[in-house]
Design an enzyme around this catalytic site. Structure first.
Site, mmCIF file in Angstrom:
data_model
loop_
_atom_site.group_PDB
_atom_site.id
_atom_site.type_symbol
_atom_site.label_atom_id
_atom_site.label_comp_id
_atom_site.label_asym_id
_atom_site.label_seq_id
_atom_site.Cartn_x
_atom_site.Cartn_y
_atom_site.Cartn_z
ATOM 1 N N LYS A 130 0.874 -1.184 0.000
ATOM 2 C CA LYS A 130 0.000 0.000 0.000
ATOM 3 C C LYS A 130 0.900 1.221 0.000
ATOM 4 C CE LYS A 130 -4.437 1.037 0.217
ATOM 5 N NZ LYS A 130 -5.628 0.320 -0.247
ATOM 6 N N ASP A 170 -7.058 4.320 -4.475
ATOM 7 C CA ASP A 170 -7.724 4.190 -3.165
ATOM 8 C C ASP A 170 -8.333 5.570 -2.892
ATOM 9 O OD1 ASP A 170 -7.964 2.308 -0.663
ATOM 10 O OD2 ASP A 170 -7.341 4.196 0.210
HETATM 11 P P1 NDP Z 1 -13.073 7.708 -2.545
HETATM 12 O O1 NDP Z 1 -11.990 8.693 -2.348
HETATM 13 O O2 NDP Z 1 -13.650 7.504 -3.901
HETATM 14 O O3 NDP Z 1 -14.287 8.011 -1.544
HETATM 15 C C1 NDP Z 1 -14.084 8.091 -0.172
HETATM 16 C C2 NDP Z 1 -15.387 8.516 0.479
HETATM 17 O O4 NDP Z 1 -15.226 8.511 1.903
HETATM 18 C C3 NDP Z 1 -15.793 9.940 0.108
HETATM 19 O O5 NDP Z 1 -17.195 10.008 0.091
HETATM 20 C C4 NDP Z 1 -15.210 10.745 1.267
HETATM 21 O O6 NDP Z 1 -15.830 11.999 1.484
HETATM 22 C C5 NDP Z 1 -15.477 9.818 2.420
HETATM 23 N N1 NDP Z 1 -14.581 10.104 3.538
HETATM 24 C C6 NDP Z 1 -13.221 10.232 3.509
HETATM 25 N N2 NDP Z 1 -12.749 10.537 4.724
HETATM 26 C C7 NDP Z 1 -13.827 10.614 5.538
HETATM 27 C C8 NDP Z 1 -14.000 10.872 6.906
HETATM 28 N N3 NDP Z 1 -12.957 11.128 7.697
HETATM 29 N N4 NDP Z 1 -15.266 10.844 7.410
HETATM 30 C C9 NDP Z 1 -16.343 10.582 6.616
HETATM 31 N N5 NDP Z 1 -16.230 10.310 5.302
HETATM 32 C C10 NDP Z 1 -14.998 10.326 4.777
HETATM 33 O O7 NDP Z 1 -12.490 6.322 -1.969
HETATM 34 P P2 NDP Z 1 -12.989 4.831 -2.237
HETATM 35 O O8 NDP Z 1 -14.462 4.809 -2.405
HETATM 36 O O9 NDP Z 1 -12.123 4.251 -3.276
HETATM 37 O O10 NDP Z 1 -12.586 4.136 -0.867
HETATM 38 C C11 NDP Z 1 -13.477 4.076 0.257
HETATM 39 C C12 NDP Z 1 -12.988 3.005 1.216
HETATM 40 O O11 NDP Z 1 -12.978 1.726 0.549
HETATM 41 C C13 NDP Z 1 -11.573 3.185 1.765
HETATM 42 O O12 NDP Z 1 -11.519 2.656 3.074
HETATM 43 C C14 NDP Z 1 -10.732 2.324 0.833
HETATM 44 O O13 NDP Z 1 -9.528 1.917 1.431
HETATM 45 C C15 NDP Z 1 -11.677 1.143 0.655
HETATM 46 N N6 NDP Z 1 -11.437 0.320 -0.521
HETATM 47 C C16 NDP Z 1 -11.438 0.868 -1.784
HETATM 48 C C17 NDP Z 1 -11.235 0.054 -2.876
HETATM 49 C C18 NDP Z 1 -11.350 0.573 -4.267
HETATM 50 O O14 NDP Z 1 -11.323 -0.233 -5.194
HETATM 51 N N7 NDP Z 1 -11.497 1.872 -4.485
HETATM 52 C C19 NDP Z 1 -10.925 -1.376 -2.726
HETATM 53 C C20 NDP Z 1 -11.034 -1.867 -1.371
HETATM 54 C C21 NDP Z 1 -11.240 -1.022 -0.321
HETATM 55 P P3 NDP Z 1 -15.038 13.341 1.064
HETATM 56 O O15 NDP Z 1 -15.203 13.443 -0.419
HETATM 57 O O16 NDP Z 1 -15.720 14.408 1.834
HETATM 58 O O17 NDP Z 1 -13.601 13.163 1.480
#
Ligand code: NDP
Length: 450
Positions: A130, A170
């Protein structure tokens, strides 16, 4: 007997905390694994003798580097870049890059450690890694993001490669960032290879990769409910986040006949009691992916409630899918879910549920499944992207989606194989952790003390 297990776990965790001071997220991820795996190792002396778990918690290599870049106003800016190469016993390092201001070495070590188990569960040949940076793409222009990505890759390119380490996206690293990173890698190496996944379809990406984590989560939930003779049809579903994982979790929930009623970002959440429909989801896609706006605009557009600074877990529903960020569902949230009759919690995000919340859910008989099993669909399709790049072919949407579904079913089977309790119920936490551990541990035994 239980006292012996607890003390072995306590002793192990004391060592982890001493060797990795102040890395609380990393301690939490290791603890979750230790709870399941140490009792298993006690029954398998071959793993104990080879000190496998102690070796697994030590990253094989960690790179930390300066990332200088210039903003649009001509100011000299600097961020910190990282890559944690955790374990390559079963394949080259594989795992995403996170760009977010709260990225620290502890966060990336927790994510890299989780990734080792997750990648093993997919049954594909991928080790775990990572990386990322404390750079915040939010509020930056496209040109600033491009200059940052180019500078980040100008150091990272020395340490990665299609057979060495293959990063992906991510939080904060989506198709725009992957494009800029890939462009710079190609320019520096004069090679067009599958060194990154999550690429655009025009330059070597796989169909269904953007959808894979959210879709995979719902395929897994479907398996969990099928085992209970049930389905998601007609069920109210809480979803947090509105990024990549949340968007496609909402899409597949709708496709399965479920009713997604919430979405959130770091400012708050919306509650749409009538359900997020395909038309409303199209607005959300445009809001988040093109206009990079805030979730409150959904509430303004569709006239539903918005809760500033809150998370969705207080809303009554049947299923909860945390899809935003680590530790976003705590013990109080879990209690509210239980009190409101929620039956199932499955993680789209990595480690969104705190250990106390997991214990509470399990005590109350809620079906709970951890991210290393349920969100493995993203890395699984990344693995399929690597296969397509190697043979220089593209598979159809149907082909990739069917393979993804098959992989999620196999992960579910492993959870059953290692997590079945005497009363026939499934402990998905134990099943996923032991299932992920065994393949890596066996490879490490075979490869010697390296
Ligand atoms: P994105 O950046 O596309 O979206 C992240 C989301 O989480 C946004 O809506 C963001 O809001 C919100 N967020 C971030 N920080 C906070 C916080 N402190 N409190 C509340 N909401 C928050 O990321 P992904 O959708 O790709 O990833 C989401 C999760 O899934 C992560 O944990 C990632 O590690 C996990 N994951 C992702 C994979 C992938 O293929 N993308 C694969 C496996 C796991 P804002 O825009 O306001 O920051």
């Amino acid at each position: 007997m239980i006292a012996t297990k607890e003390s072995a776990i306590d002793k192990f965790m004391k060592m982890v905390e001493q060797r990795n001071p102040a890395q609380t997220e990393f301690h939490q991820a290791v603890y979750e694994v230790a709870l399941a795996v140490i009792p298993f190792i006690e029954q398998h002396p071959e793993y104990q003798k080879a000190n496998i778990l102690e070796r697994m918690i030590e990253a094989e290599r960690i790179l930390i580097f300066r990332v200088p870049w210039m903003d649009d106003a001509g100011n000299f800016r600097v961020n910190r870049g990282y890559r944690v190469q955790m374990n390559n016993a079963i394949g080259p390092y594989k795992g995403g890059l996170r760009f977010h201001p709260n990225v620290t070495l502890s966060v990336l070590k927790f994510l890299a450690f989780e990734q080792v188990f997750k990648n093993s569960l997919t049954t594909l040949p991928m080790g775990g890694g990572k990386g990322g940076s404390d750079f915040d793409p939010k509020g930056k222009s496209d040109n600033e993001v491009m200059r940052f990505c180019q500078s980040f890759m100008t150091e990272l390119f020395r340490h990665i490669g299609k057979d060495t380490d293959i990063p992906a996206g991510d939080i904060g690293v989506g198709s725009r960032e992957i494009g800029f990173l890939f462009g710079q890698f190609k320019r520096l190496t004069n090679e067009f290879t599958g060194v990154l996944t999550g690429k655009g379809f025009a330059y070597g990406g796989s169909l269904i990769r953007p959808e894979a984590t959210g879709y995979g989560l719902l395929f897994f939930v479907d398996e969990m409910l099928k085992l209970k003779g049930d389905s998601i049809k007609g069920k109210k579903v809480l979803i947090s986040g509105s990024g990549n994982v949340a968007q496609y979790a909402i899409e597949k929930t709708i496709a399965f006949g479920g009713i997604p009623i919430t979405a959130s970002d770091s400012d708050g959440f919306i509650y749409d009691p009538k359900g997020i429909t395909t038309e409303k989801l199209a607005f959300l896609f445009d809001l988040k992916n093109n206009r990079r706006g805030r979730i409150v605009e959904y509430a303004e557009k569709f006239g539903c409630e918005y809760f500033e600074g809150e998370r969705p877990w207080k809303i009554p529903a049947d299923v909860a899918l945390p899809c935003a960020v680590q530790n976003e569902l705590n013990e109080d949230d879990a209690q509210m879910l239980v009190d409101n009759g929620c039956r199932l919690v499955a993680e789209g995000a990595n480690m969104p549920t705190t250990p106390a919340a997991i214990a509470l859910l399990q005590r109350n008989g809620i079906l709970y499944a951890p991210g290393k099993a349920t969100n493995a669909g993203g890395v699984a399709v990344s693995g399929l992207e690597m296969s397509q790049n190697s043979v220089r072919l593209f598979w159809t949407r149907e082909e990739v989606e069917n393979r993804l579904k098959g992989i999620m079913q196999k992960i579910h089977e492993q959870c059953i194989a290692y997590g079945k309790n005497a009363d026939g119920s499934i402990d998905y936490l134990r099943g996923a952790n032991i299932g992920g551990f065994v393949r890596v541990a066996d490879a490490m035994l075979a490869e010697g003390h390296v």
